[in-house]
Structures are given as structure tokens and as C-alpha cells.
Design a protein around this motif. Structure first.
Motif, mmCIF file in Angstrom:
data_model
loop_
_atom_site.group_PDB
_atom_site.id
_atom_site.type_symbol
_atom_site.label_atom_id
_atom_site.label_comp_id
_atom_site.label_asym_id
_atom_site.label_seq_id
_atom_site.Cartn_x
_atom_site.Cartn_y
_atom_site.Cartn_z
ATOM 1 N N LEU A 1 2.566 -6.267 4.208
ATOM 2 C CA LEU A 1 2.598 -6.427 2.757
ATOM 3 C C LEU A 1 2.361 -7.881 2.385
ATOM 4 O O LEU A 1 3.070 -8.762 2.862
ATOM 5 N N PRO A 2 1.406 -8.166 1.524
ATOM 6 C CA PRO A 2 1.183 -9.555 1.120
ATOM 7 C C PRO A 2 2.222 -10.007 0.109
ATOM 8 O O PRO A 2 2.666 -9.228 -0.735
ATOM 9 N N PHE A 3 2.630 -11.268 0.212
ATOM 10 C CA PHE A 3 3.510 -11.834 -0.797
ATOM 11 C C PHE A 3 2.647 -12.288 -1.970
ATOM 12 O O PHE A 3 1.552 -12.806 -1.772
ATOM 13 N N PRO A 4 3.114 -12.106 -3.209
ATOM 14 C CA PRO A 4 2.280 -12.445 -4.375
ATOM 15 C C PRO A 4 1.901 -13.927 -4.415
ATOM 16 O O PRO A 4 2.629 -14.785 -3.911
ATOM 17 N N GLU A 5 0.765 -14.214 -5.040
ATOM 18 C CA GLU A 5 0.311 -15.589 -5.227
ATOM 19 C C GLU A 5 0.328 -15.933 -6.713
ATOM 20 O O GLU A 5 0.042 -15.099 -7.567
ATOM 21 N N MET A 6 0.670 -17.171 -7.022
ATOM 22 C CA MET A 6 0.768 -17.628 -8.405
ATOM 23 C C MET A 6 -0.574 -17.552 -9.116
ATOM 24 O O MET A 6 -1.617 -17.774 -8.509
ATOM 25 N N PRO A 7 -0.530 -17.292 -10.426
ATOM 26 C CA PRO A 7 -1.778 -17.305 -11.195
ATOM 27 C C PRO A 7 -2.347 -18.715 -11.306
ATOM 28 O O PRO A 7 -1.622 -19.703 -11.158
ATOM 29 N N TYR B 1 8.153 -6.992 -3.070
ATOM 30 C CA TYR B 1 9.487 -7.201 -3.631
ATOM 31 C C TYR B 1 10.345 -5.954 -3.471
ATOM 32 O O TYR B 1 11.544 -6.043 -3.198
ATOM 33 N N ARG B 2 9.740 -4.807 -3.650
ATOM 34 C CA ARG B 2 10.499 -3.560 -3.495
ATOM 35 C C ARG B 2 10.995 -3.423 -2.058
ATOM 36 O O ARG B 2 12.139 -3.024 -1.820
ATOM 37 N N TRP B 3 10.133 -3.766 -1.106
ATOM 38 C CA TRP B 3 10.538 -3.691 0.299
ATOM 39 C C TRP B 3 11.663 -4.675 0.594
ATOM 40 O O TRP B 3 12.671 -4.322 1.223
ATOM 41 N N LEU B 4 11.515 -5.924 0.135
ATOM 42 C CA LEU B 4 12.524 -6.947 0.399
ATOM 43 C C LEU B 4 13.864 -6.585 -0.235
ATOM 44 O O LEU B 4 14.911 -6.706 0.406
ATOM 45 N N VAL C 1 11.640 2.758 1.612
ATOM 46 C CA VAL C 1 10.598 1.782 1.374
ATOM 47 C C VAL C 1 10.103 1.314 2.746
ATOM 48 O O VAL C 1 10.881 0.818 3.555
ATOM 49 N N THR C 2 8.826 1.520 3.021
ATOM 50 C CA THR C 2 8.281 1.159 4.333
ATOM 51 C C THR C 2 7.293 0.021 4.204
ATOM 52 O O THR C 2 6.775 -0.285 3.128
#
Length: 331
Positions: free
Chosen positions: A236-242, A311-314, A327-328
Motif C-alpha cells: 500500500l502506498p503512503f499518500p503524497e502531499m499535493p 490509513y485504514r490498514w494502519l 483490512v489486508t
């Protein structure tokens, strides 16, 4: 050592300390395994979390700590809400001196605002080698029995070939606990500055004088290393800032953080999200779920359903009772 993501770096550093420590010692009576002069490089510092189920990372704390730094505050009430154990490091039960890196970065108590000095330095001279935010202060060691001496010496920012690189310098780092939150915050700050300067996010280099694992965490460290996810690539990629200046959104999130923390507000996407990029809306969703948890409310399934997969996974791994349904890593 060079790694693509912090997920890979975290497990490699833990393994080196568990399997091949250089020293055994007990600073302040706490036995630990240690290696000196540890340094590694992250090619993609936006990928700043270890996705290992056995680690059960508290992402709400990671986000809150980065926001606490960006607020420039040093009060215990803010950060201790997300990590109650941090209260033991406050000498007066009100403030944190060494750990409050935001006060060092943004000024106060006679200290200058280093953030804007560094931004101006890099704008005026992109080739500069002087863009350094200093954290550790010599006078910290003159306070008898000081429980909160800064672990971080400073962070250097360098612009090279259109990218903002950062180097974190630490006198000491707890590899199991502290390293995950320190790298999270430093790379978060690096990404925010890169966006503000209109630059690509470059590499992050983590440099530590004493890297260690305390014996009290040795069993947990071995459990992390035994988890099959430790050796796999994160799915799962962690989000990147706009792109662009994110400071207006940081201030908006900070304006809502306090009433959420004090249970004076419940997040309402229809009211709180207009004009806010999805990236920062996700941060608020995590803080809202944390608010419900801390104040004994059942988490709202509609709010949880809005979380992005990472985020849901974490959140689900940190508190399995928080979210409905499994959550997988592949979700």
C-alpha cells in the motif's frame, strides 16, 4: 545503506541490532544493544511508514507529532493526548523542552524562526550548504537531571538538480520506537518544505550517533522481524502531499485539531472539508477516529469508510477493534 522506502530501512536496522550489535550498555540503567555511526538513505522518503502488522504503528500519533512540530508549540497537553507516556519527560508537567522540536524550528523563548530563514536561504541561493535547522542546544546538558535532552542535533536541507534533499542528524535513536516517529516527522517536514519551494522531493538521509534497541523492546523487535511482511515490499502506498504551498491547509488542520482533541467538535466533512485537499482531509479523518476512541465513543463507520487504504490498514492494525471488517495489505 540505501533503501527505497522506510519500510525496508526499519526492518534492516532492527535486524542489525538484534543479530549483530556492536555494544551492550545501560545508559541511565536501561540495558540496550547498540551500533555507532549508523546512516542510511531513503530514495522515496514520502513512503515513511513500516507496513508490518506486528509493529502496530500508531499513525494518529505520528501525524499529531508532525503537526505539533509545525504548530511551534511545546505544551505537553497537545502531544500527551496522543502519547500519554511522554509526560514522564516533562520536568514541570506542563512543557517539553528538548522534545518540542517545533519550538526550536519556529522560534520562541528568544530563539529565531529557523523555518523561514532556511526557506529564504534556499530561494536566494539554491546551491547553499547553510540551510540547517538546529535543534539541540548546549545548555540542555547544564540542567541537572534533565529528563528531556533533544535526541536530534539538527536537519540540513539541500537543493540539488531541482529536488529538496534532507539529512537528519541525531545523537541517539531508539530503533524500535523512536526511529519510526522521527523519520516520519522529518520526512513530513521535508516534503512540506519541498512543496513550498516548488521542488521535487529528493532523498532523505538519516544519521545517528548511537542507534539502539532497549532490552525491554527486544522481544517486540524479534516479533517484527519474524513477521512475513517485514521481508516483503509494502503493498500500500503512503499518500503524497499535493503540489504547492500547503501551509494554509496545515493551519486549517491545526485549527480543528484542538477542538477534536478536547471533544468540543465532531468532524463534519460537509462543513470541515470544503476547499481542503483530500490529503489533508484524510489527516482529519484519522484525528476524528482517534477522538472517538479516546472519548469512549464507537467509531463512526461512515467516517472509517472514507479512509484511504493505507490509513485504514494502519488504523485497523493499531486497534483491531476500531474498524469493522478485515483490512489486508492487498486492499
Amino acid at each position: 545503506m540505501e533503501f527505497d522506502t522506510f519500510h525496508h530501512a526499519y526492518t534492516a536496522v532492527l535486524r542489525s541490532l538484534v543479530d549483530q550489535p556492536s555494544y551492550r550498555n545501560a545508559p541511565r540503567g536501561q540495558p540496550s544493544s547498540e551500533r555507532l555511526g549508523v546512516q542510511y538513505r531513503l530514495r522515496r522518503p514520502s513512503q515513511r511508514v513500516p507496513l508490518v502488522p506486528a509493529r502496530r504503528l500508531n499513525i494518529a500519533f505520528n501525524l499529531a507529532e508532525a503537526l505539533w512540530y509545525l504548530s511551534g508549540r511545546d505544551d505537553l497537553d497537545f502531544i500527551a493526548h496522543y502519547a500519554p507516556g511522554i509526560r514522564k519527560y516533562s520536568a514541570d508537567g506542563v512543557r517539553l523542552t528538548g522534545t518540542a522540536y517545533g519550538r526550536a524550528i519556529f522560534g520562541g523563548d528568544g530563539r529565531p524562526d529557523q523555518w523561514w530563514t532556511v526557506v529564504d536561504q534556499l530561494r536566494d541561493d539554491p546551491d547553499s550548504k547553510r540551510a540547517v535547522v538546529q535543534i539541540f542546544r548546549a545548555e540542555e546538558l547544564t540542567v541537572p537531571g534533565n529528563p528531556d535532552v533533544s535526541c536530534t542535533l539538527g536537519v540540513q536541507f539541500l537543493v540539488r538538480e531541482g529536488a529538496l534533499h534532507a539529512i537528519g542528524f541525531m545523537r541517539a535513536n531508539d530503533a524500535y520506537r523512536g526511529m519510526s516517529s522521527d523519520v516520519f516527522s522529518f520526512t513530513f517536514i521535508q516534503e512540506l518544505m519541498a512543496r513550498q519551494l516548488g521542488l521535487r522531493l529528493g532523498e532523505y538521509v538519516h544519521t545517528v550517533g548511537s542507534m539502539h534497541v532497549y532490552d525491554s523492546d527486544a522481544r517486540r523487535a524479534r516479533e517484527v522481524l519474524a513477521d512475513p511482511a517485514a521481508a516483503a515490499d509494502p503493498a500500500l502506498p503512503f499518500p503524497e502531499m499535493p503540489e504547492g504551498d500547503n501551509w494554509p491547509f496545515v493551519r486549517h488542520v491545526l485549527d480543528l485539531e484542538e477542538p477534536l482533541r478536547l471533544n468540543r467538535h465532531r468532524l463534519d466533512p460537509a462543513v470541515d472539508f470544503p476547499g481542503l485537499p483530500d490529503y489533508w482531509a484524510q489527516v482529519l479523518l484519522v484525528l476524528e477516529l482517534h477522538r472517538a476512541l479516546r472519548h469512549g465513543e464507537p467509531p463512526d463507520e461512515g467516517t472509517a469508510a472514507l479512509l484511504w487504504p493505507c490509513y485504514r490498514w494502519l488504523m485497523g492494525k493499531w486497534r483491531p477493534d476500531l474498524l469493522a471488517g478485515p483490512v489486508t495489505l492487498g486492499s
